[in-house]
Design an enzyme around this catalytic site. Structure first.
Site, PDB file in Angstrom:
ATOM      1  CD  GLU A 118      -3.094  -0.394   0.046  1.00  0.00           C
ATOM      2  OE1 GLU A 118      -3.130  -0.078  -1.161  1.00  0.00           O
ATOM      3  OE2 GLU A 118      -3.688  -1.381   0.500  1.00  0.00           O
ATOM      4  CG  HIS A 119      -0.051   4.984   0.403  1.00  0.00           C
ATOM      5  ND1 HIS A 119      -0.376   6.121  -0.296  1.00  0.00           N
ATOM      6  CD2 HIS A 119      -1.150   4.654   1.127  1.00  0.00           C
ATOM      7  CE1 HIS A 119      -1.613   6.485   0.006  1.00  0.00           C
ATOM      8  NE2 HIS A 119      -2.109   5.615   0.861  1.00  0.00           N
ATOM      9  CG  ASP A 145       0.376   2.795  -6.554  1.00  0.00           C
ATOM     10  OD1 ASP A 145       0.592   3.550  -5.590  1.00  0.00           O
ATOM     11  OD2 ASP A 145      -0.703   2.772  -7.175  1.00  0.00           O
ATOM     12  CB  ALA A 194     -16.565   0.951  -0.491  1.00  0.00           C
ATOM     13  N   GLY A 195     -13.247   2.044  -1.217  1.00  0.00           N
ATOM     14  CA  GLY A 195     -11.864   1.561  -1.266  1.00  0.00           C
ATOM     15  C   GLY A 195     -11.693   0.372  -2.194  1.00  0.00           C
ATOM     16  CG  LEU A 196     -14.265  -2.400  -2.586  1.00  0.00           C
ATOM     17  CD1 LEU A 196     -15.518  -3.261  -2.688  1.00  0.00           C
ATOM     18  CD2 LEU A 196     -13.126  -3.209  -1.969  1.00  0.00           C
ATOM     19  CG  ASP A 226      -6.446   1.815  -7.504  1.00  0.00           C
ATOM     20  OD1 ASP A 226      -5.756   0.949  -6.925  1.00  0.00           O
ATOM     21  OD2 ASP A 226      -6.872   2.829  -6.943  1.00  0.00           O
TER      22      ASP A 226
HETATM   23  C1  GLA Z   1      -5.209   4.649  -4.026  1.00  0.00           C
HETATM   24  C2  GLA Z   1      -4.479   4.989  -5.326  1.00  0.00           C
HETATM   25  C3  GLA Z   1      -3.485   3.897  -5.688  1.00  0.00           C
HETATM   26  C4  GLA Z   1      -2.576   3.553  -4.527  1.00  0.00           C
HETATM   27  C5  GLA Z   1      -3.389   3.313  -3.261  1.00  0.00           C
HETATM   28  C6  GLA Z   1      -2.513   3.114  -2.069  1.00  0.00           C
HETATM   29  O1  GLA Z   1      -6.035   3.549  -4.218  1.00  0.00           O
HETATM   30  O2  GLA Z   1      -5.391   5.142  -6.368  1.00  0.00           O
HETATM   31  O3  GLA Z   1      -2.728   4.299  -6.813  1.00  0.00           O
HETATM   32  O4  GLA Z   1      -1.612   4.537  -4.331  1.00  0.00           O
HETATM   33  O5  GLA Z   1      -4.268   4.392  -3.006  1.00  0.00           O
HETATM   34  O6  GLA Z   1      -1.771   1.962  -2.193  1.00  0.00           O
END
Ligand code: GLA
Length: 376
Positions: A19-20, A22, A108-110, A165
Site C-alpha cells: 500500500e502506497h 505504487d 468504499a476503497g474497492l 488500480d
Molecule cells: C489509491 C491509489 C493507488 C494507490 C493506493 C494506495 O487507491 O489510487 O494508486 O496509491 O491508493 O496503495
C-alpha cells in the site's frame, strides 16, 4: 442501419498488500474482484459525449475541447479526461452516448473510480473500432491504457494516484493475485487456492476524499524523502539507507520512508509465503502492513483500526489490514474458508458494539481483468 455499440466491463480491486508503494515505483499484490462497472458506448451524430450513470442517477455532457477539470457534475471529470487523453493518443474524436452501470460501492476503497475509467476507455476504443475508425496500436496495449487511466485521474480530479488500480482492473486473473512491479510493469501471477484462504472485505462506512489533499501530501512527503536519500523514488531505498539518513529526514519523513521501504519488502515475502503455502506468515505480513500504515504512514482511521481488531479476535483469521488509499474505505481480512461466516457475523455484531452499526462485509474472490465485449 443500427449504430454499432461497444460494451466494456472493468472490475474493482482489493489490494492484498503493497500500500502506497505504487507511486514510488514499488511493488503491489492486488486482485481484481467480481464487482465491476459496465459502460455501453454508442456513436452519436454530433460531437457531444453524454454520460449517464445508474450509480449517481444522473447525466453529464461534455465536448472534445472542454477542459476535463471543469466538466460538471464532478463525477464526470475522470471520464472526460479519459476521452481527452484517448484523443491526444490519436483516437479519432467522435460523439458518444456512454451508459454506465455498476455494482461497485462508491468510495468504499474497492477502486470504483479506476473501474469507471478503464470501462470508459475500453468502450470508447471499442466504439471507434466498431465504426471502422483506425485505432492507434498503442491503445491496444493494456499497460499503456492503465497509464492513460492513471493520468486521467490526475487530469480530471487533480489526484496524482499511482498506477495500481487501473492496472489490476486491466490485468486481473481468475483465482490469482498479481504481483506487479510498478516500475517495469512486470506481472507475476500468485495463485490463491480457494480452499486455503478466503478474503473478506469490510466497509468502514467512512468515505475517503483523496481530493481533500492527504493522498497528495503523503506522495509529496515520499518525493521529498527520496530527494533527501539521493534516490529517484523510495523504491530505490533500503532500510539501511533510511536508517543512515534518519537525522536528515526528520521524524515525519523517516516514518513515511520507513513504511514504503518495509512495505516493498513485505510484498515479496507475502507472495513467497502464498506460493510456499505458509499462510500464517502471509497473515502476519498483512497485520504488519496495517500497523505500518497506521503508525508510520498515518493513513488509517479509528474505524479501520476497529475493524482490524474485530477481525483478529475471530479464530481462523490469518491477518487483517486496511486496503486502498486509506482515510476510510475498507479492510481486507485473510481467513480460513471454514471461519469466513463467523467473521462476517463478527463484523455485523461487534460492529454494532464498537462502531454503533453493523458493518457490512463480503467474501471476494479473484476475478479476471476488464473485457471489451462487443465491437472491440
Ligand atoms: C489509491 C491509489 C493507488 C494507490 C493506493 C494506495 O487507491 O489510487 O494508486 O496509491 O491508493 O496503495
Amino acid at each position: 442501419m443500427p449504430r454499432p455499440e461497444a460494451v466494456a466491463r472493468a472490475p474493482g480491486r482489493v489490494n492484498l498488500i503493497g500500500e502506497h508503494t505504487d507511486h514510488q515505483d514499488g511493488f503491489v499484490l492486488p486482485m481484481a474482484i467480481g464487482l465491476a462497472t459496465t459502460v455501453r458506448a454508442r456513436p452519436r451524430t454530433d460531437d457531444v459525449v453524454r454520460l449517464e450513470s445508474d450509480a449517481v442517477h444522473g447525466a453529464a455532457e461534455f465536448r472534445p475541447g472542454d477542459e476535463p477539470c471543469r466538466v460538471a457534475p464532478e463525477w464526470a471529470r475522470g471520464p472526460a479526461a479519459v476521452v481527452a487523453l484517448l484523443r491526444d493518443a490519436g483516437l479519432p474524436a467522435a460523439g458518444l452516448d456512454l451508459g454506465v452501470a455498476t455494482d461497485l460501492p462508491l468510495g468504499a476503497g474497492l477502486s470504483s473510480s479506476a473501474a469507471l475509467h478503464v470501462a470508459v476507455a475500453l468502450a470508447t476504443i471499442g466504439a471507434a473500432r466498431a465504426s471502422g475508425a483506425a485505432v492507434p496500436p498503442a491503445l491496444g496495449e493494456r499497460a499503456t491504457l492503465a497509464a492513460l487511466c492513471r493520468d486521467a485521474e490526475a487530469l480530471g480530479t487533480g489526484v496524482r494516484c499511482g498506477i495500481m488500480d487501473p492496472f489490476v482492473s486491466l490485468h486481473g486473473r481468475r483465482g490469482a493475485a498479481i504481483l506487479v512491479d510498478c516500475r517495469t510493469f512486470v506481472v507475476t501471477e500468485v495463485a490463491l487456492p480457494a480452499g486455503r484462504i478466503a478474503f473478506v472485505v469490510a466497509d468502514s462506512g467512512v468515505r475517503h476524499a483523496h481530493t481533500s489533499g492527504e493522498y497528495g501530501k503523503r506522495r509529496d512527503e515520499c518525493e521529498t524523502a527520496a530527494r533527501v536519500l539521493g534516490v529517484k523514488t523510495l523504491r530505490d531505498a533500503t532500510p539501511d539507507l533510511v536508517h543512515t539518513h534518519r537525522a536528515a529526514l526528520g521524524p515525519v519523513l523517516l516514518r513515511r520512508a520507513r513504511h514504503v521501504v518495509r512495505e516493498n519488502g513485505r510484498v515479496g515475502r507475502a507472495a513467497a509465503s502464498l506460493a510456499s503455502g505458509d499462510d500464517e506468515a502471509f497473515g502476519r505480513l498483512l497485520d504488519r502492513s496495517h500497523a505500518s500504515l497506521r503508525d508510520d504512514f498515518e493513513v488509517s482511521c479509528p474505524e479501520l483500526d476497529a475493524l482490524v481488531e474485530i477481525a483478529r479476535e475471530v479464530p481462523g483469521v490469518l491477518g487483517s489490514r486496511m486496503t486502498g488509499g486509506g482515510f476510510g474505505g475498507s479492510t481486507v481480512t485473510a481467513v480460513r474458508p471454514g471461519s469466513a461466516a463467523d467473521l462476517v457475523a463478527a463484523f455485523r455484531d461487534e460492529g454494532v458494539r464498537r462502531l454503533g452499526r453493523g458493518v457490512p462485509s463480503r467474501i471476494v474472490a479473484a476475478a479476471p481483468g476488464a473485457e471489451a465485449m462487443i465491437g472491440a
